[in-house]
Structures are given as structure tokens and as C-alpha cells.
Design a protein around this motif. Structure first.
Motif, short mmCIF file in Angstrom:
data_model
loop_
_atom_site.label_atom_id
_atom_site.label_comp_id
_atom_site.label_asym_id
_atom_site.label_seq_id
_atom_site.Cartn_x
_atom_site.Cartn_y
_atom_site.Cartn_z
N GLN A 276 -5.33 -3.39 8.41
CA GLN A 276 -3.97 -2.50 8.36
C GLN A 276 -4.07 -1.67 7.26
O GLN A 276 -3.46 -0.67 7.04
CB GLN A 276 -2.89 -3.41 8.35
N VAL A 277 -4.95 -1.91 6.07
CA VAL A 277 -5.02 -1.06 4.99
C VAL A 277 -6.48 -0.60 4.46
O VAL A 277 -7.31 -1.15 4.95
CB VAL A 277 -4.45 -2.31 3.63
N GLN A 278 -6.33 0.30 3.47
CA GLN A 278 -7.50 1.09 3.11
C GLN A 278 -7.85 0.70 1.49
O GLN A 278 -9.02 0.97 1.34
CB GLN A 278 -7.42 2.52 3.14
N ILE A 279 -6.97 -0.14 1.17
CA ILE A 279 -7.24 -0.37 -0.30
C ILE A 279 -8.09 -1.58 -0.47
O ILE A 279 -8.14 -2.54 0.56
CB ILE A 279 -5.98 -0.42 -1.16
N ARG B 56 -4.63 -2.28 -5.00
CA ARG B 56 -5.54 -3.46 -4.69
C ARG B 56 -4.51 -4.61 -4.37
O ARG B 56 -3.53 -4.70 -4.81
CB ARG B 56 -6.25 -3.75 -5.78
N ALA C 249 0.75 -1.08 -0.09
CA ALA C 249 -0.06 -0.06 0.05
C ALA C 249 0.77 1.26 -0.08
O ALA C 249 0.57 2.20 -0.73
CB ALA C 249 -0.88 -0.01 1.18
N GLU D 119 -12.97 -7.31 -0.50
CA GLU D 119 -13.73 -6.79 -1.61
C GLU D 119 -14.12 -8.11 -2.41
O GLU D 119 -15.30 -8.06 -3.34
CB GLU D 119 -12.91 -5.77 -2.55
#
Length: 211
Positions: free
Chosen positions: A52-55, A27, A21, A91
Motif C-alpha cells: 500500500q505504501v511507497q515509503i 518512513r 503516508a 527496508e
């Protein structure tokens, strides 16, 4: 800044997810045991990465190494993994099922795809083990549940499969995202994109080393 294409990094841990990221991945595909092509990670690892990630994160659903011909018990195991992914609010999920004749097992793919709704559905490089990936893609287009196909165009690498990849991208149009994969790195990505103009690319080293 406008992103002309998505860079999907293949990762196996929380640390790799964070580094990917930070280095510009758009992604992530999360799996474990990359030495055998990637298997389903534990719920613990999935939840660690998601925290931990926003993607967007997509998760490999592959119950064992070896071929992609699964029995009923293994299909049920894949469903259980998909259920965990829904709970974790990833996702999408990444899977592929073949028949013994090296064609896609469309019945199993439909069953798993319907079960996985509303998650995004990615058919992985099992399609490259098919006798003809282009014919296999046409079968997937009829299903209308598939979001992405991860493929090397039937070859070991995206560079080797570039002609078939171009054909698959043209056939899929806007119906399915064809995501080239296979030894795609930060060094050959620009060149590949100039030939393919795909919407997304996948690789372990697509944004550089992650450790």
C-alpha cells in the motif's frame, strides 16, 4: 521540497500506514500490540502494508512482551521473523536484546544483525532500559552494523531525555542515526528539533492521529 529531517510514524495496520503516508510521514515502523510496547506483526500485515505504501517500512522484531532478555529459542524465533521481512523486502528491522545486568547483549545483537543483512538495523528502546544508554551506544558504535538507535535518552519521553539525547547524537556523529522517540507529536516536534537537530524522529502521533 527539501526534508530537513525524517518523520517516522509508528503504525499497526494497513489503514494507519496509508494515513501516515498521506499526512507526510517519510518512513514507517510497523508493529502490533502497541499497548505493551510493540510486537512483531504477522507476515500478512507486513505484506499488506508493503503493497500500500511507497515509503520505507521498518518492522519490529520482538517475540513477546516483557523484558528484552531472550533465550536461544526466542532468538531463533526472531531470526525466522527477520527472514519473513527479507522476503517482504522491507527496508529494515527493529530489535534489541539485553543481559540480566541491564547491559546490551552484544553477542545476540551481532548475531541478529549479521543474519539480517542487507536490511537496515535499528536498535530500539531496549537501550533505554540499560543502566547507561550512552555507554550502551558506545558498544554499538564498535559493531559497525547498526544503522539507527531509537531512544528516549533513558527517560520516559524525548523531552525528559533531551540532554542525554543531545549527548548521544554528538557521540554517534554520522556513524549511527540517533532517532529520538517517546511522546513525540506534531505539536512538540519543531521544538525538539530546535534543540536536537536529529536526522529522524519517531512517534505514533508524529504526523497526527492516524485513525
Amino acid at each position: 521540497m527539501h526534508i530537513s529531517y525524517i518523520k517516522e510514524a509508528c503504525i499497526t495496520s494497513k489503514t494507519e500506514a496509508i494515513n501516515a503516508a498521506l499526512k507526510g510521514a517519510n518512513r514507517l515502523e510497523l508493529c502490533v500490540n502497541l499497548e505493551c510496547g510493540g510486537l512483531t506483526p504477522s507476515s500478512l500485515i507486513i505484506n499488506e502494508v508493503m503493497a500500500q505504501v511507497q515509503i520505507p517500512v521498518r518492522v519490529m522484531i520482538r517475540p513477546r512482551s516483557g523484558d528484552f532478555i531472550y533465550n536461544d529459542a526466542e532468538i531463533e524465533q526472531m531470526k525466522a521473523s527477520i527472514a519473513s521481512c527479507k522476503t517482504a523486502q522491507v527496508e529494515g528491522v527493529v530489535f534489541g536484546v539485553l543481559k540480566k545486568d541491564k547491559t546490551l547483549n552484544m553477542e545476540a545483537i551481532k548475531e541478529l544483525s549479521e543474519y539480517a543483512q542487507p536490511l537496515k538495523i535499528v536498535i530500539h528502546k531496549a537501550i533505554d532500559a540499560c543502566e547507561d544508554p550512552v555507554v550502551a551506544l558506545k558498544s554499538l558504535l564498535k559493531l559497525s552494523l547498526i544503522d539507527t538507535v531509537l531512544t528516549s535518552g533513558g527517560s520516559e519521553t524525548a523531552e525528559d531525555g533531551i540532554l542525554i539525547l543531545a549527548q548521544m547524537i554528538k557521540i554517534a556523529g554520522s556513524k549511527i542515526e540517533i532517532m529520538p522517540a517517546g511522546k513525540i507529536t506534531e505539536h512538540n516536534l519543531t521544538k525538539l528539533h530546535s534543540h536536537l537537530a536529529a536526522n529522524a524522529y519517531h512517534g505514533k502521533l508524529i504526523v497526527g492521529a492516524l485513525n
